[in-house]
Design an enzyme around this catalytic site. Structure first.
Site, PDB file in Angstrom:
ATOM      1  N   ASP A  47      -9.779 -16.285 -16.343  1.00 12.73           N
ATOM      2  CA  ASP A  47     -10.578 -16.768 -15.225  1.00 12.73           C
ATOM      3  C   ASP A  47     -11.639 -17.779 -15.682  1.00 12.73           C
ATOM      4  OD1 ASP A  47     -11.108 -16.109 -12.311  1.00 12.73           O
ATOM      5  OD2 ASP A  47     -13.109 -15.747 -13.116  1.00 12.73           O
ATOM      6  N   ASP A  82      -1.870  -1.204  -3.829  1.00  9.37           N
ATOM      7  CA  ASP A  82      -2.210  -0.429  -5.024  1.00  9.37           C
ATOM      8  C   ASP A  82      -1.100  -0.524  -6.073  1.00  9.37           C
ATOM      9  OD1 ASP A  82      -0.255   1.374  -3.965  1.00  9.37           O
ATOM     10  OD2 ASP A  82      -1.810   2.244  -2.699  1.00  9.37           O
ATOM     11  N   GLU A  91      -7.609 -20.691 -16.707  1.00 11.06           N
ATOM     12  CA  GLU A  91      -7.965 -21.352 -15.446  1.00 11.06           C
ATOM     13  C   GLU A  91      -9.098 -22.318 -15.779  1.00 11.06           C
ATOM     14  OE1 GLU A  91      -9.541 -20.472 -10.937  1.00 11.06           O
ATOM     15  OE2 GLU A  91     -10.465 -19.522 -12.649  1.00 11.06           O
ATOM     16  N   ASP A 145       0.844  -1.197   0.000  1.00 13.87           N
ATOM     17  CA  ASP A 145       0.000   0.000   0.000  1.00 13.87           C
ATOM     18  C   ASP A 145       0.879   1.247   0.000  1.00 13.87           C
ATOM     19  OD1 ASP A 145      -1.855   1.985   0.447  1.00 13.87           O
ATOM     20  OD2 ASP A 145      -2.130   1.488   2.577  1.00 13.87           O
ATOM     21  N   ASP A 183      -4.088   3.898   2.710  1.00 10.08           N
ATOM     22  CA  ASP A 183      -5.526   3.635   2.893  1.00 10.08           C
ATOM     23  C   ASP A 183      -5.787   2.179   3.299  1.00 10.08           C
ATOM     24  OD1 ASP A 183      -5.086   2.265   0.551  1.00 10.08           O
ATOM     25  OD2 ASP A 183      -6.643   3.291  -0.616  1.00 10.08           O
ATOM     26  N   ASN A 205      -0.299   4.461  -0.287  1.00 14.81           N
ATOM     27  CA  ASN A 205      -0.923   5.730   0.147  1.00 14.81           C
ATOM     28  C   ASN A 205      -1.653   5.659   1.484  1.00 14.81           C
ATOM     29  OD1 ASN A 205      -3.112   4.243  -0.576  1.00 14.81           O
ATOM     30  ND2 ASN A 205      -3.939   5.684  -2.072  1.00 14.81           N
ATOM     31  N   ASP A 256      -6.609 -18.345  -4.316  1.00 17.84           N
ATOM     32  CA  ASP A 256      -7.827 -19.095  -3.963  1.00 17.84           C
ATOM     33  C   ASP A 256      -7.528 -20.281  -3.060  1.00 17.84           C
ATOM     34  OD1 ASP A 256      -9.437 -17.510  -5.605  1.00 17.84           O
ATOM     35  OD2 ASP A 256      -9.095 -18.797  -7.349  1.00 17.84           O
TER      36      ASP A 256
END
Ligand code: NOJ
Length: 561
Positions: free
Chosen positions: A199, A29, A256, A21, A25, A23, A331
Site C-alpha cells: 500500500d 469473510d 502501489e 458472506d 452478518d 455467516n 479505489d
C-alpha cells in the site's frame, strides 16, 4: 526478459468485505472466500491478492490496522485464514497479502503508547510536531480531505496522517519501526504466503523538515506530494527490506506507487537490481478520471491519451522492468463504466477491456466482479455510501464550500470508491446472494441481470471470455513476453498493436467506440495466414484483415504466420 511465474500469472483481487458472506452478518469473510475457491479455479486465475484482513476498527475498511498479526473478527480467525491458504494452495492458487505499512490505525498499540507522552518509548514510531503559529505544523492536505495533521490534546502536539485521522503515518526514519515491520513481514512469509501488494509504498520516506506544499489552489490545505512521494530515503528503505526479508523468498511483490514515472518504475522494479517485482502506476487511471468527470465527454477523444500513456509504459519498461496491468480496483470506479459502456454495449465493452488487459506485456490484475461486467452504482443519498473518502469529500464540498448537494452527488456517482465496493453479485436472489443478512453496503440494483449464476449459464458470457483469455496466456508465451508495437497511433477510435516474440506474432485490434470505424492494416505487416485467437463477435476466419469494418466495441486477436 527472464521468465518468472509472477510474469506468467493472472491475479484476481478480492475485496473481502464485499466478496461473500458465509455467516449472515452482512459482511464478507474468509470462510466465504473459501466457499468460492472453486469458482476462481474455474475462471482459471493463478493468484489472489487479498485486500487487508488484519484486525482493524475499519475507519478505512481494513487499511487502518490495529494488529498486523491477527485477523479482523468480522472476517474470521487466524485458523480460518490458515485453512484458506491451505485450500488455495491445494488448488494451485497463490496468495498475495496486502501490506499496509505507511500508517497504522490510531488504535494500534504502538500509537496508543505513542500518544501517551513525549518521552514514551513509542513516541518516535510516528511523526509528531508542535503547532506552528498556533496552527498545524505545515499546510499539507490529507488524501481524505482537510489537514493531514491531527491534534492530540494529551501532549499538545500534532501527528501526521496522510489518509484519515485514524491512520497515523509511521516514522520510517526510526530503525525500530523498520525492524518491527520486517519481523512482521517475515512472520507472514513463514506461514507460506506468496507475496505482498504494498500500500502506498512510495510514500514512506518524507523530506526532512516537512516543508510547506506550494499553494496551487485557494484552499488552506495543499497537496504536499513532492515532499513525500518517492522521498529521499525510499530506495534505501526498500533495499533494506529486500536484503532483510524479500530476497529470501520467491514471491510476487507489487508496490502501489501513485505518481511514478516509467523511470521510477525501472529503478524500483528493475529486472536485475530492482527491490520489487512490479509497481502499480496511475497515469492511465488519472486519464480515466477525466473521462468520467464530465458526463457527456467523449471517451474516444481520450483514447489517444490512453494509447500514449500505455504505449510509453510498454516501450520504456520492455526488457528493463515488468508492468502490472489493470483498469480497476477497490479505489476506482468500475472499469466498464469508466473505460467502456455500461449501457447497451456492456457485454461487448467488458470483453474488449479484458482483451486489452490480457494482451499487453505485464501481469494482468482482474478486480472482483469485472469478470461478470459489474458496473458503477448511483445511490440517491450520501447516507447510502460507506467510504470515508467519499463521505469526507461530500461533507467538505457541501458544508465548507457550499456546493449544491445534487451536483456533489453526481461526482460521487462517477468517482466514489464505493462503486467498486458494492457486494459481489452471485445470483438473482435477495442481496444478490451475497448474504442472508443485511449487507454492510447496498447491492447494485442491477444484480438481477448481472450476476455469476447468469454468467455461468451463458456460454457467451464475459466470464467464459475471461476464462479463455487466461487460458490463451498460458498457451502462448508471446502474450506474456512479446514486445509491443503500437499501430494507427492517431486513430481516435481504434487501439491496435502487435506483440512479437521471435517468430510468433499477434495482432490485437480493439474498437473503443460505439461506432463502426474502418480498420486498415498498416503497410509493412506481412504474413501468409491468419488465425483468430479470440474475438468478442462472430468472426469469419477467412475474412481479409487488410480492411475490416469493426462493430461497436469489437475486439479481435489474430495470430499472424
Ligand atoms: C491505498 C488503498 O488502496 C486505499 O484503499 C487506502 O484507502 C489507502 N491506500 C490508504 O491505506
Amino acid at each position: 526478459m527472464n521468465r518468472a511465474w509472477w510474469k506468467e500469472c493472472v491475479v484476481y483481487q478480492i475485496y473481502p468485505r464485499s466478496f461473500y458472506d458465509s455467516n449472515g452478518d452482512g459482511i464478507g469473510d474468509l470462510r466465504g472466500i473459501l466457499q468460492k475457491l472453486d469458482y476462481l479455479k474455474e475462471l482459471g486465475i493463478d493468484v489472489v491478492w487479498l485486500c487487508p484482513v488484519y484486525k482493524s476498527p475499519n475507519d478505512d475498511n481494513g487499511y487502518d490496522i490495529s494488529d498486523y498479526q491477527n485477523i479482523m473478527g468480522e472476517f474470521g480467525t487466524l485458523a480460518d485464514w490458515e485453512d484458506l491458504l491451505a485450500e488455495m494452495h491445494k488448488r494451485g492458487i497463490r496468495l498475495v497479502m496486502d501490506l499496509v505499512v505507511n500508517h497504522t490505525s490510531d488504535e494500534h498499540p504502538w500509537f496508543i503508547e505513542s500518544r501517551k507522552s513525549k518521552d514514551n518509548p513509542y513516541r518516535d514510531f510516528y511523526i509528531w510536531r508542535p503547532a506552528r503559529d498556533g496552527q498545524e505544523p505545515n499546510n499539507w492536505r490529507s488524501f481524505f480531505s482537510g489537514s493531514a495533521w491531527g491534534y492530540d490534546e494529551q501532549t499538545d502536539e500534532y501527528y501526521l496522517h496522510l489518509f484519515s485521522k485514524k491512520q497515523p503515518d509511521l516514522n520510517w526514519e526510526n530503525p525500530r519501526v523498520r525492524e518491527e515491520i520486517y519481523t512482521m513481514m517475515d512472520w507472514w512469509l513463514q506461514k507460506g504466503i506468496d507475496g505482498f501488494r504494498m500500500d502506498v509504498i512510495n510514500m514512506i520516506s518524507k523530506v526532512p523538515g516537512l516543508p510547506d506544499a506550494p499553494e496551487v489552489t485557494q484552499d488552506r490545505y495543499q497537496f504536499g506530494g513532492q515532499y513525500f512521494i518517492n522521498g529521499p530515503r525510499l530506495m534505501e528503505f526498500l533495499t533494506e527490506m529486500k536484503q532483510k526479508v524479500l530476497s529470501r523468498y520467491d514471491i510476487l511483490t507489487v508496490g502501489e506507487t501513485p505518481l511514478v514515472t516509467t523511470q521510477d518504475a525501472i529503478q524500483i522494479a528493475n529486472e536485475e537490481t530492482g527491490v520489487l517485482k512490479m509497481v502499480f502506476q496511475f497515469e492511465h487511471m488519472d486519464l480515466s478520471a477525466e473521462m468520467g468527470a464530465e458526463p457527456g465527454t467523449s471517451k474516444s477523444s481520450r483514447l489517444l491519451d490512453l494509447k500514449a500513456v500505455m504505449s510509453r509504459w510498454q516501450r520504456d519498461l520492455d526488457g528493463h522492468a515488468w508492468n502490472s496491468i489493470y483498469l480497476g480496483n477497490h479505489d476506482q470506479p468500475r472499469s466498464v463504466s469508466q473505460f467502456g459502456d455500461d449501457g447497451p454495449y456492456r457485454v461487448e465493452s467488458a470483453k474488449l477491456l479484458g482483451t486489452f488487459t490480457h494482451m499487453l506485456q505485464g501481469t494482468p490484475y482482474i478486480y472482483q466482479g469485472d469478470e461478470i461486467g459489474m458496473t458503477n452504482v448511483a445511490f440517491d443519498s450520501i447516507e447510502e455510501y460507506r467510504d470515508v473518502a467519499t463521505r469526507n469529500m461530500y461533507k467538505e464540498a457541501v458544508e465548507k464550500k457550499g456546493l449544491d448537494p445534487a451536483d456533489v452527488l453526481k461526482i460521487v456517482h462517477a468517482k466514489s470508491r464505493d462503486n467498486a465496493r458494492t457486494p459481489m453479485q452471485w445470483d438473482s436472489s435477495e442481496h444478490a446472494g451475497f448474504t442472508n443478512g443485511a449487507p454492510w453496503i447496498r447491492v447494485n440494483p442491477n444484480y438481477e441481470d448481472i450476476n455469476v449464476a447468469n454468467a455461468l449459464a451463458d456460454p457467451d458470457s464475459i466470464f467464459y471470455y475471461y476464462q479463455k483469455l487466461i487460458r490463451l496466456r498460458r498457451e502462448h508465451p508471446v502474450i506474456v513476453y512479446g514486445s509491443y508495437n503500437l499501430l494507427l497511433a492517431d486513430h481516435e477510435e481504434i487501439y491496435a498493436f502487435t506483440r512479437t516474440l521471435a517468430d510468433d506474432r499477434l495482432l490485437v485490434i480493439l474498437n473503443f467506440s460505439r461506432n463502426s470505424p474502418e480498420f486498415n492494416l498498416p503497410e509493412g505487416i506481412s504474413f501468409t495466414s491468419t488465425e483468430v485467437l479470440i474475438s468478442n463477435y462472430e468472426v469469419n476466419s477467412e475474412e481479409d484483415i487488410h480492411e475490416i469494418t469493426l462493430r461497436p466495441f469489437e475486439a479481435r486477436v489474430y495470430r499472424l504466420r
